[in-house]
Design a protein around this motif. Structure first.
Motif, mmCIF file in Angstrom:
data_model
loop_
_atom_site.group_PDB
_atom_site.id
_atom_site.type_symbol
_atom_site.label_atom_id
_atom_site.label_comp_id
_atom_site.label_asym_id
_atom_site.label_seq_id
_atom_site.Cartn_x
_atom_site.Cartn_y
_atom_site.Cartn_z
ATOM 1 N N THR A 83 47.823 42.000 26.091
ATOM 2 C CA THR A 83 47.751 43.469 26.439
ATOM 3 C C THR A 83 49.155 44.103 25.694
ATOM 4 O O THR A 83 48.965 45.177 25.222
ATOM 5 N N THR A 95 54.565 42.409 43.102
ATOM 6 C CA THR A 95 53.661 41.861 42.227
ATOM 7 C C THR A 95 54.412 41.156 41.219
ATOM 8 O O THR A 95 55.920 40.995 41.154
ATOM 9 N N LEU A 146 50.409 48.976 32.960
ATOM 10 C CA LEU A 146 49.845 48.526 34.125
ATOM 11 C C LEU A 146 48.815 47.529 34.133
ATOM 12 O O LEU A 146 47.589 47.376 34.488
ATOM 13 N N PHE A 147 49.307 46.444 33.632
ATOM 14 C CA PHE A 147 48.620 45.115 33.395
ATOM 15 C C PHE A 147 48.636 44.536 34.854
ATOM 16 O O PHE A 147 47.431 43.972 35.237
ATOM 17 N N PHE A 148 49.695 44.306 35.420
ATOM 18 C CA PHE A 148 49.622 43.629 36.876
ATOM 19 C C PHE A 148 48.892 44.360 37.837
ATOM 20 O O PHE A 148 49.130 45.528 37.766
ATOM 21 N N PRO A 149 48.226 43.709 38.645
ATOM 22 C CA PRO A 149 47.433 44.322 39.729
ATOM 23 C C PRO A 149 48.384 44.726 40.615
ATOM 24 O O PRO A 149 49.714 44.260 40.831
ATOM 25 N N GLY A 164 46.611 43.908 46.638
ATOM 26 C CA GLY A 164 46.155 43.014 45.524
ATOM 27 C C GLY A 164 45.543 41.568 46.300
ATOM 28 O O GLY A 164 44.588 41.167 45.760
ATOM 29 N N SER A 171 43.695 47.601 38.213
ATOM 30 C CA SER A 171 45.159 47.993 38.155
ATOM 31 C C SER A 171 45.681 49.258 38.862
ATOM 32 O O SER A 171 46.701 49.594 39.256
ATOM 33 N N ASN A 172 44.440 49.954 39.171
ATOM 34 C CA ASN A 172 44.841 51.420 39.968
ATOM 35 C C ASN A 172 45.205 50.746 41.719
ATOM 36 O O ASN A 172 44.352 50.623 42.286
ATOM 37 N N ASP A 198 56.007 47.734 33.997
ATOM 38 C CA ASP A 198 54.818 47.184 33.309
ATOM 39 C C ASP A 198 54.097 48.356 33.192
ATOM 40 O O ASP A 198 52.960 49.025 33.724
ATOM 41 N N ASP A 233 45.414 37.061 36.038
ATOM 42 C CA ASP A 233 46.595 38.438 35.953
ATOM 43 C C ASP A 233 47.831 37.631 35.509
ATOM 44 O O ASP A 233 49.053 38.310 35.531
#
Length: 300
Positions: A181, A132, A232-235, A89, A102-103, A229, A173
């Motif tokens: 979110t 993260t 999946l908000f956090f990269p 990231g 996020s993927n 999470d 982020d």
């Protein structure tokens, strides 16, 4: 000046120049491993170095604790070092200047492609963990309420106090996007707490929730719980070794050596390694040596 003295002076000057040049050329069997300036990075740099030494005939020069992301990246691209561990990231957002996504697999593949095209660097397979941002609560609270995810604690936060470092409040982020979110609200505006004191504030019950890093050693030290999470908000910030393609061409055996580390370090294991160094004061080299042996990776 006599002609003979002049010729002698020229010969000496030429010899000195050749000596200096020969000293600046790196031996063929020597590679340099770097790291950024954190405990985790020192551990990961030492891990690469010891694994290479144990599985090849190469000698390793350690250039650890170089500085921030940009210092380490520049050292890699200009040939000062041959490899170091980066986070996907960070490479995607900080170096390549992309908006966070996020993927994890998409981020990894895009970084791998662009690093190849732009920098002649090869991004090796992930080591197995992602470091993260993470929401953290006291372990006793997590067990009492039987919560494991951010969604599960969202209805409870209107009665809670939160504490965050400046960076988390300011980043895209960070807090604003996270609160939106998960529909988070708190009893009072989040407190701004120095990042060095944030875990102590949670342990001492000055706040009920903080944002830390998922592999921080203090999490285990203070019996804290990382919330999943689940939206999946956090990269993704997968730890990935990056190596110069020129180095791989010269030493192709390094490809297999780096691939042997793929998936070998879990988030919990990285957290434990950080704690051994930060919390217990253990020597980085010994911690890495013991870890590699536990994974059956120490051959020599």
């Amino acid at each position: 000046m006599k002609k003979r003295d002049f010729i002698l002076l020229c010969v000496l000057g030429f010899s000195l120049a050749m000596l200096i040049a020969s000293c600046s050329v790196k031996p063929d069997n020597l590679i340099a491993i770097g790291s950024k300036n954190s405990t985790e990075q020192l551990i990961l740099g030492e891990l690469l170095a010891q694994h290479i030494e144990a599985n090849t005939d190469l000698k390793v020069e350690r250039k650890l604790n170089l500085g921030d992301t940009f210092v380490a990246h520049n050292a890699l691209t200009n040939g000062e070092i041959d490899a170091y561990v980066e986070y996907s990231g960070t490479a995607f957002s900080a170096i390549l200047k992309n908006e966070p996504i996020s993927n994890p697999e998409e981020v990894y593949q895009l970084v791998k492609q662009k690093y190849d095209q732009n920098f002649n660097l090869e991004v090796m397979p992930p080591l197995g963990f992602s470091n993260t941002f993470a929401l953290v609560i006291r372990g006793e609270d997590a067990r009492k309420m039987r919560v494991q995810t951010i969604s599960q604690i969202a209805p409870k936060t209107p009665l809670w106090r939160a504490g965050f470092a400046d960076e988390f409040l300011d980043r895209k982020d960070g807090f604003t996007g996270l609160a939106k979110t998960y529909n988070l609200s708190f009893a009072e505006p989040p407190k701004v707490i120095d990042s060095r004191l944030i875990y102590t504030a949670l342990k001492d019950k000055k706040v009920d929730l903080i944002a830390g890093n998922s592999t921080d050693g203090q999490i285990g030290r203070f019996d804290l719980a990382v919330l999943q999470d689940d939206r999946l908000f956090f990269p993704p910030y997968q730890a990935v070794p990056i190596i110069r393609q020129q180095t791989l061409q010269k030493h192709p055996e390094l490809r297999e050596v780096f691939q042997q580390l793929s998936g070998k370090i879990s988030e919990a294991e990285m957290r434990r390694l950080n704690f051994q160094v930060e919390g217990e004061g253990s020597d980085v080299k010994q911690v890495v040596q013991q870890f590699l042996q536990s994974k059956g990776l120490k051959k020599k």
